[in-house]
Design an enzyme around this catalytic site. Sequence first.
Site, PDB file in Angstrom:
ATOM      1  N   GLU A   7       0.815  -1.225   0.000  1.00  0.00           N
ATOM      2  CA  GLU A   7       0.000   0.000   0.000  1.00  0.00           C
ATOM      3  C   GLU A   7       0.841   1.265   0.000  1.00  0.00           C
ATOM      4  O   GLU A   7       0.480   2.276  -0.614  1.00  0.00           O
ATOM      5  CB  GLU A   7      -0.930   0.009   1.207  1.00  0.00           C
ATOM      6  CG  GLU A   7      -2.050  -1.002   1.153  1.00  0.00           C
ATOM      7  CD  GLU A   7      -1.573  -2.431   1.274  1.00  0.00           C
ATOM      8  OE1 GLU A   7      -0.463  -2.673   1.781  1.00  0.00           O
ATOM      9  OE2 GLU A   7      -2.309  -3.324   0.835  1.00  0.00           O
TER      10      GLU A   7
ATOM     11  N   HIS B 262     -10.162  -5.183   9.019  1.00  0.00           N
ATOM     12  CA  HIS B 262     -10.756  -4.841   7.716  1.00  0.00           C
ATOM     13  C   HIS B 262     -11.816  -3.759   7.864  1.00  0.00           C
ATOM     14  O   HIS B 262     -12.231  -3.158   6.872  1.00  0.00           O
ATOM     15  CB  HIS B 262     -11.405  -6.060   7.060  1.00  0.00           C
ATOM     16  CG  HIS B 262     -10.450  -6.979   6.383  1.00  0.00           C
ATOM     17  ND1 HIS B 262      -9.540  -7.739   7.075  1.00  0.00           N
ATOM     18  CD2 HIS B 262     -10.242  -7.256   5.068  1.00  0.00           C
ATOM     19  CE1 HIS B 262      -8.830  -8.459   6.209  1.00  0.00           C
ATOM     20  NE2 HIS B 262      -9.232  -8.177   4.995  1.00  0.00           N
TER      21      HIS B 262
HETATM   22  C1  LIG Z   1      -2.037  -4.720   4.144  1.00  0.00           C
HETATM   23  C2  LIG Z   1      -3.043  -5.565   3.461  1.00  0.00           C
HETATM   24  N1  LIG Z   1      -3.279  -5.379   2.144  1.00  0.00           N
HETATM   25  C3  LIG Z   1      -4.197  -6.117   1.482  1.00  0.00           C
HETATM   26  C4  LIG Z   1      -4.936  -7.058   2.145  1.00  0.00           C
HETATM   27  C5  LIG Z   1      -6.008  -7.877   1.418  1.00  0.00           C
HETATM   28  N2  LIG Z   1      -5.499  -9.237   1.228  1.00  0.00           N
HETATM   29  C6  LIG Z   1      -5.764 -10.219   2.102  1.00  0.00           C
HETATM   30  S1  LIG Z   1      -4.924 -11.617   1.719  1.00  0.00           S
HETATM   31  C7  LIG Z   1      -4.238 -10.922   0.364  1.00  0.00           C
HETATM   32  C8  LIG Z   1      -3.294 -11.714  -0.492  1.00  0.00           C
HETATM   33  C9  LIG Z   1      -2.090 -12.104   0.302  1.00  0.00           C
HETATM   34  O1  LIG Z   1      -1.238 -12.811  -0.542  1.00  0.00           O
HETATM   35  P1  LIG Z   1      -0.101 -13.691   0.115  1.00  0.00           P
HETATM   36  O2  LIG Z   1       0.696 -12.851   1.059  1.00  0.00           O
HETATM   37  O3  LIG Z   1       0.635 -14.349  -0.983  1.00  0.00           O
HETATM   38  O4  LIG Z   1      -0.866 -14.730   1.022  1.00  0.00           O
HETATM   39  P2  LIG Z   1      -1.915 -15.831   0.474  1.00  0.00           P
HETATM   40  O5  LIG Z   1      -3.261 -15.205   0.558  1.00  0.00           O
HETATM   41  O6  LIG Z   1      -1.503 -16.174  -0.912  1.00  0.00           O
HETATM   42  O7  LIG Z   1      -1.769 -16.981   1.423  1.00  0.00           O
HETATM   43  C10 LIG Z   1      -4.635  -9.607   0.219  1.00  0.00           C
HETATM   44  C11 LIG Z   1      -4.211  -8.708  -0.860  1.00  0.00           C
HETATM   45  C12 LIG Z   1      -4.674  -7.240   3.529  1.00  0.00           C
HETATM   46  N3  LIG Z   1      -5.371  -8.129   4.266  1.00  0.00           N
HETATM   47  N4  LIG Z   1      -3.729  -6.491   4.144  1.00  0.00           N
END
Ligand SMILES: Cc1ncc(C[n+]2csc(CCOP(=O)(O)OP(=O)(O)O)c2C)c(N)n1
Lengths: 315, 315, 332, 332
Positions: free
Chosen positions: D54, D123
């Site tokens: 972000e 959230h």
């Molecule tokens: C700071 C932040 N940005 C965006 C999100 C929304 N979000 C939740 S999980 C996710 C993907 C995370 O990807 P990764 O770190 O690869 O973990 P995975 O879900 O693949 O296990 C996102 C963008 C969040 N929870 N926190």
Amino acid sequence: MSLDLIEALSRMILIRAYEEKLVELQTSGKAPGTCTSVGQEASAVGVVSALAADDLILTNHRSAGHLIARGADLGRLFAEVMGKRDGYCGGKSGSLHISARDIGVVLTSTIVGGELGLATGVALSRSMKGGDGIVACFFGDGAACEGRFHESVNLAAVWDLPILYVCENNAWQAFVHRRETMLTEHIADRAAAYGIEGETVDGNDVEAVFAAASRAAAKVRATRKPFLLEVATYRLRGHYEPDDQAYVDPEELARWRARDPIALAEAKLKETGRLNENGLRALERGVRDRIAQAIAFAEASPYPALTELTTQVYA
Amino acid sequence: MSLDLIEALSRMILIRAYEEKLVELQTSGKAPGTCTSVGQEASAVGVVSALAADDLILTNHRSAGHLIARGADLGRLFAEVMGKRDGYCGGKSGSLHISARDIGVVLTSTIVGGELGLATGVALSRSMKGGDGIVACFFGDGAACEGRFHESVNLAAVWDLPILYVCENNAWQAFVHRRETMLTEHIADRAAAYGIEGETVDGNDVEAVFAAASRAAAKVRATRKPFLLEVATYRLRGHYEPDDQAYVDPEELARWRARDPIALAEAKLKETGRLNENGLRALERGVRDRIAQAIAFAEASPYPALTELTTQVYA
Amino acid sequence: MPQMTANDAVSRALAEEMRRDPSVMIFGEGVATKRQDLRAEFGTARVRNTPLAEGIIAGTAAGAAAMGLRPVIDLLFAPFLCYAMDEIVNSAGKLRYMSGGQFSFPMVVLSMTGAGWGVGAQHNHNNEAWFVHSPGLKVVMPSNPADFLGLLKAAIRDDNPVLFFCDMPLMFAPGEVSDREHVVPLGEASLLREGGDLTLVTYGKTVHNAVAAAAKLTADGIQTDVIDLRTLKPLDEAAILRSVRKTGRLVVVHEASRTCGVGAEIAALAAEKAFGFLRAPVLRLTGPDAPAPASFPLEQAFVPQAEAIAVAAARLVRGHTLKADTPRFATA
Amino acid sequence: MPQMTANDAVSRALAEEMRRDPSVMIFGEGVATKRQDLRAEFGTARVRNTPLAEGIIAGTAAGAAAMGLRPVIDLLFAPFLCYAMDEIVNSAGKLRYMSGGQFSFPMVVLSMTGAGWGVGAQHNHNNEAWFVHSPGLKVVMPSNPADFLGLLKAAIRDDNPVLFFCDMPLMFAPGEVSDREHVVPLGEASLLREGGDLTLVTYGKTVHNAVAAAAKLTADGIQTDVIDLRTLKPLDEAAILRSVRKTGRLVVVHEASRTCGVGAEIAALAAEKAFGFLRAPVLRLTGPDAPAPASFPLEQAFVPQAEAIAVAAARLVRGHTLKADTPRFATA
Ligand SMILES: Cc1ncc(C[n+]2csc(CCOP(=O)(O)OP(=O)(O)O)c2C)c(N)n1
Ligand SMILES: Cc1ncc(C[n+]2csc(CCOP(=O)(O)OP(=O)(O)O)c2C)c(N)n1
Ligand SMILES: [Mg+2]
Ligand SMILES: [Mg+2]
């Protein structure tokens, strides 16, 4: 330590069954949308099995596998997801940030990178207090894009913090493929930039994950230095439920479906004759019963009293 | 492009004189404490001389060298530091975040890492609009510890942003030695973690810096990909004025004093007979006159009207 | 009583609490370099320099606090808190609640702000109201060396995350501080001056401007209560309401910008819980809705000064309220 | 008029403005994946996915805005703004001023918040007041699809950084939206209902609760002005004061926590500039000083509901004010 593959398989099946039940609850409106780790069970079971009782775990939004592999109570998990009083967090967390201090799963954050920011502190308290427990911090390939990854690993390196960083590289970051977010394939390759060790392991082979995690954990335990372990796996379901995965390349998905960690473990056990169809069915029945009991517990649990709205804000 | 060493030397002497005058102003209470770049003049002059007129520069709290190398008006610089109306920012910035858009020095931030966060956007606007100008972003070894470094370089790599990242590794991060903040010696070694190219150059040899920066800038210009150039130098004065440097290892300081970039350039010019004592004196006289005129201008400039307190907040 | 600067009071509070409780530690950028005395007495494990990365400094503090340490972190200047908002707000402020009370976060975050050093808006931004607005946090901003000592000791002993704001120009001003153990409980305002005509509520550096204004007002025959909030969260509502119900007139003064600032909260409090006692409009004299300028005269004009406070208060008491178009900040 | 959800209104606003002005672009985590239609029409350069970070997303927007683009970024959920505070507050909000007007920052930051989805406090956190308190920023939080369309178009055309908050449960609720060009100027509240006895001021989701409460109140013979602020900064002071001077009674309602929230600002405004007209204490019905719980019944209790608003308002008009010890949030 050694891994009993049958035990590992039943854990993986338990995780799969728990999450498929969650999907059902979500579809039937009994629980809000959740993130499942379907396809990544070998990572959770392989790594957590390599940890000692006094090690601590930090996890993120995709935590069910880590919690169940560590022995979390399924009833309290379901209850938490449903927002019930008997959930691990009294219903205040919901599915996204379940901590279970009694089994050593602490300070879960659903802020991607949040657990990376906290793990250094947990490890610091460990090293200040002595003892040889280590800290395992699970995070995703997406979290490795957040600045906090850089800051966390660098601080752990400079301060000699006993952290086993476990990057579950499942190729997806919500609705974005890893390919769009980094030019390099592997997160473990970044270890060198911080002067620490790293390794990438096949994340769908639970025995390989266990072996690599055991080596890495032993190193962290002995050297008190961080280690960056990358578990290469794949997210077989959507980012959260419901998700039609319309954005996923079907061929890539099919390739990984063919390497489902549960199927791989079953095949290996059958080849070596350690498990037959009946044994497998029995195992699956046992899992079904546990799920049924857990759901019954969670559904019987009441919602928290409205007075809970303002409790536990301040110590 | 080629570098005229005499011209480069006089720029370096001008920067040195400007900053020594600032120290004087600070000591006599005419200006608040400032950060000087004494000892790092070769980095500013070498890199900036390698840029084209339509390239843009982002800098940080230690910006005087970059600004003057780019041709900033000394009077407006002094005026800004003194909080006068004719300063580059009308006196609202002071010394820590001077931008001078008319000479292409944009969006300075004194939040360490701030310029790294903005550079990607400046480069994005460049690539959206076409043209072959590039963006040079100066930052320190301390900024390389901030998560924003990781996020900025990674995004620039993934999006093909034409950014020449220039890390001025001067061994210090305010009152902390680089040694305490990272296990690796060189920031440029981190380029590989992002799948881009990097190089470390002797930052006290202005010709070497110019050569490396010219090669790097040409690459960025041609490939539109980022490049991580590390300029290895040393902060000869304190973090800001006043600072007794009691925390600095005298031997390390002495070693680097012996490699003062201005002395090195003078020696080289004298050896090769391109400059003699008289020439040097003349050059220094010229600098003194320019400083005197600039100070006169700044002191004559009025403070901004109090109504300026609330102007330029909103567009 | 002996004299001591706020800076020395902070050092003394740290040393005393680290002596008292081995779980107290301090880290931050240059902390070990700048606090050689603490490093010498308590060692390199409890007094640490960090890499330059506020986010991980705050996250490390939160993680350590949850597991039984009591970290104090120095994030230097308040605008740098922007890099640590997730760790302070989403982790330290929320994870106790979100975990159903499994963890607590006894940590203190030090930061400096306030006009006086001409450092500009990226080193000077009174953003304390952000944290007053956020759940699970406490917020302190002292005005004198004795309170710096007593409030920091209380903050370190508190089991919740405490944001401790240091108003820059106060740090080197000496004041009387007792040699004896001195702890000031969080959540208690102090009544610096008593009078029946008007209540001045403020905190931090502007406490001194308000006291000076009160002195001027006495000369005009106007007697003023001056309340130094000291703790901004939890707010000492009782002390504020007691005074306002007595005087019927309230002027809130602070350097932070007006909209959604602490002054808004106090004015709203009075409009709800002391409404029947109010005899005049509630005034706020605050910094403008602008970043802090570096230029000295502008920076001074940013802060509500004694003269402006006295003028506004006198008008209020005399029954002419300020014209709606009169700016409320010090240039008025 | 045709019906459309707030989500569709946002998509329409983006498409119309990108068509109108080639310097408008949008990026964020999954933006290109989720907005295939925009990607198809405007291409991969103007509609981008980003790495998960972000801070750099917001910094890139600020840098691009300063150099002539008009970026819209989607930071998903409001708590994630914590990772981008430096770029939003210290860069986009301050660098125009600090540079003496050399740059402006025409950018829009989208984020979601608000009870309804059971996603919990990381959230769901109504932190809009932070940005109202910070200089150089504008803040918008619409309550219906037509305003989502009109305000987003105005935000994209504005030359300042605009925080655009989307209240989650509103995003899929349909509402009437004109087919014609529809732009709602920033800074104009809308008077949804007129009545002489009481002024209800609110924004976002609780607008609907306030309207429902007003309906109940009519049944009891109490006529209510209901003001939907729509833009939280700049605040439409004139509209608020006009109504309060007419009714003499003010109740401010929002889901965000009370202390230093937008409700505090509005109550303070009334206590200063409408003081002579006030006939009763100013009430705030807000979310509690707690993180947002995930559990459905708790999450509902977090939000000031129509019933609680109607009860409090009726008591106020009838002249008994709430007891001081009565909690102001919905469980009251
Ligand atoms: C700071 C932040 N940005 C965006 C999100 C929304 N979000 C939740 S999980 C996710 C993907 C995370 O990807 P990764 O770190 O690869 O973990 P995975 O879900 O693949 O296990 C996102 C963008 C969040 N929870 N926190
Ligand atoms: C986010 C942030 N943290 C801390 C500071 C205080 N500070 C100003 S300069 C500096 C040291 C920066 O070190 P480096 O990046 O190496 O640049 P250098 O000063 O050596 O040129 C620090 C800690 C700041 N301005 N911003
Ligand atoms: Mg992933
Ligand atoms: Mg440095």
